[in-house]
Motif scaffolding. Structure first.
Motif, PDB file in Angstrom:
ATOM      1  N   LYS A  10       0.792  -1.225  -0.125  1.00 15.96           N
ATOM      2  CA  LYS A  10      -0.031   0.090   0.003  1.00 15.96           C
ATOM      3  C   LYS A  10       0.863   1.253   0.113  1.00 15.96           C
ATOM      4  O   LYS A  10       1.671   1.505   0.741  1.00 15.96           O
ATOM      5  N   GLU A  21      -3.552   6.921  -4.072  1.00 18.25           N
ATOM      6  CA  GLU A  21      -3.249   5.803  -3.150  1.00 18.25           C
ATOM      7  C   GLU A  21      -3.451   4.594  -3.923  1.00 18.25           C
ATOM      8  O   GLU A  21      -4.424   4.294  -4.483  1.00 18.25           O
ATOM      9  N   GLU A  23      -3.475   0.291  -3.669  1.00 13.29           N
ATOM     10  CA  GLU A  23      -3.328  -0.886  -2.529  1.00 13.29           C
ATOM     11  C   GLU A  23      -3.213  -2.125  -3.609  1.00 13.29           C
ATOM     12  O   GLU A  23      -3.991  -2.203  -4.598  1.00 13.29           O
ATOM     13  N   LYS A  37      -8.874  -1.804 -10.264  1.00 13.35           N
ATOM     14  CA  LYS A  37      -9.860  -0.852 -10.113  1.00 13.35           C
ATOM     15  C   LYS A  37      -9.379   0.422  -9.854  1.00 13.35           C
ATOM     16  O   LYS A  37      -8.439   0.570  -9.200  1.00 13.35           O
ATOM     17  N   MET A  38      -9.707   1.367 -10.986  1.00 16.74           N
ATOM     18  CA  MET A  38      -9.101   2.665 -10.845  1.00 16.74           C
ATOM     19  C   MET A  38     -10.132   3.592 -11.294  1.00 16.74           C
ATOM     20  O   MET A  38     -11.059   3.700 -11.974  1.00 16.74           O
ATOM     21  N   PRO A  39      -9.568   5.313 -11.039  1.00 15.54           N
ATOM     22  CA  PRO A  39     -10.540   6.075 -11.371  1.00 15.54           C
ATOM     23  C   PRO A  39     -10.798   6.256 -12.878  1.00 15.54           C
ATOM     24  O   PRO A  39      -9.871   5.781 -13.622  1.00 15.54           O
ATOM     25  N   THR A  65      -6.006  -1.659  -6.618  1.00 17.97           N
ATOM     26  CA  THR A  65      -6.996  -0.514  -6.604  1.00 17.97           C
ATOM     27  C   THR A  65      -6.364   0.929  -6.488  1.00 17.97           C
ATOM     28  O   THR A  65      -5.242   1.017  -5.600  1.00 17.97           O
ATOM     29  N   THR A  67      -6.830   4.871  -5.900  1.00 16.00           N
ATOM     30  CA  THR A  67      -7.683   5.774  -5.580  1.00 16.00           C
ATOM     31  C   THR A  67      -7.290   7.287  -5.731  1.00 16.00           C
ATOM     32  O   THR A  67      -6.068   7.492  -5.561  1.00 16.00           O
ATOM     33  N   THR A  69      -7.896  11.535  -5.418  1.00 18.61           N
ATOM     34  CA  THR A  69      -8.746  12.517  -4.978  1.00 18.61           C
ATOM     35  C   THR A  69      -7.943  13.670  -5.170  1.00 18.61           C
ATOM     36  O   THR A  69      -6.453  13.756  -5.221  1.00 18.61           O
TER      37      THR A  69
END
Length: 292
Positions: A10, A21, A23, A37-39, A65, A67, A69
């Motif tokens: 992570k 981020e 993981e 899994k991504m934006p 994954t 993330t 922001t």
């Protein structure tokens, strides 16, 4: 170097208001099975991320994954007013149709958190987002690889312990084996002695059959092969190129010899020891499935 297929990593990185981020976790699998899994803004980089994983990890079921922001400030914040109004009107209409009272100020605050309502200048900087994400992915893969190596060393220690236990159980068979053949011979001769006068027996033929039967019960070869398989197993877990598949094959051969020992033993005490050996071997087989 022995590696486990189980791992975790992570990494969080922030730059110019962009927060990434990553993981990543992996479990055992016969091949490399990657799930990402991504934006939405990074979805076009999926193939590149998969290529990084394939280059760094040989096998395993890998879940990654990403993330994303952004830190909105007064200088860079842009509100999609038309979309916000459309959301707000729709929610008010639905609440009216359902007869539900809603706090409109709370609704507005909630809608402002929607990622497509708030737009920042950084969101337009797609390449910078990808650059940060790529660095984070690379570090996360490195972390996972380190975890795999550490777990592999733990498994290696456990394998040594269990193989040594099998060899110690094999040594425990020796005292029972010395008396086993003599005991079996005496029982057979005693039975034939009881049959004298009832059945016409040829002493020479009886002796030949007796020798043949006792030879079939001999477990010397099985013990030698089992020791060799155990030695070969240890040699392979101590090499740099040890693989789970090869160790699995050796464990199968160990199991074959242990099963033959059990079937030929014809002795209650030896059977008890064989059960202990099988128990340790099953634990080895379970752990081998997790070796890269």
């Amino acid at each position: 170097m022995m590696k486990s297929m189980t791992g975790y990593g992570k990494v969080a990185k922030s730059r110019n208001g962009i927060n990434i981020e990553v993981e990543i976790r992996s479990l055992n699998s016969k091949s490399l099975d990657v799930h990402t899994k991504m934006p939405l803004s990074l979805s076009d980089k999926d193939l590149e991320v998969r290529a990084m994983i394939a280059a760094g990890l040989e096998r395993g079921k890998v879940d990654l994954t990403i993330t994303l922001t952004t830190d909105a400030t007064e200088d860079n914040l842009r509100i999609n007013e038309k979309l916000l109004q459309a959301y707000f009107k729709k929610m008010v209409d639905i609440s009216s149709q359902l007869g539900v009272q809603i706090d409109q100020s709370l609704l507005l605050t909630t809608l402002l958190r929607f990622p497509d309502v708030q737009r920042t200048d950084q969101e337009e900087s797609h390449e910078e987002e990808w650059e940060i994400a790529r660095e984070a992915v690379a570090e996360a893969i490195e972390q996972l690889e380190g975890f795999r190596i550490q777990e592999g060393q733990n498994l290696k220690t456990d394998f040594h312990k269990r193989v040594e236990l099998i060899l110690s159980y094999l040594a425990e068979i020796e005292p029972f084996e010395k008396n086993r053949i003599g005991s079996i011979r005496e029982k057979i001769l005693q039975r034939f002695e009881e049959l004298k006068g009832i059945v016409d027996l040829d002493p020479n033929r009886l002796e030949q059959e007796l020798i043949y039967y006792i030879e079939k019960l001999d477990i010397t070869e099985e013990k030698v092969r089992l020791r060799n398989h155990c030695k070969y197993f240890i040699e392979n877990i101590d090499t740099e190129e040890s693989t789970g598949k090869k160790l699995g094959f050796i464990a199968q051969e160990m199991g074959r010899e242990i099963n033959t020992l059990g079937s030929k033993a014809n002795d209650a005490e030896i059977q008890k020891i064989v059960v202990k050996m099988k128990d340790e071997l099953e634990k080895i087989k379970e752990q081998v499935l997790n070796i890269l």
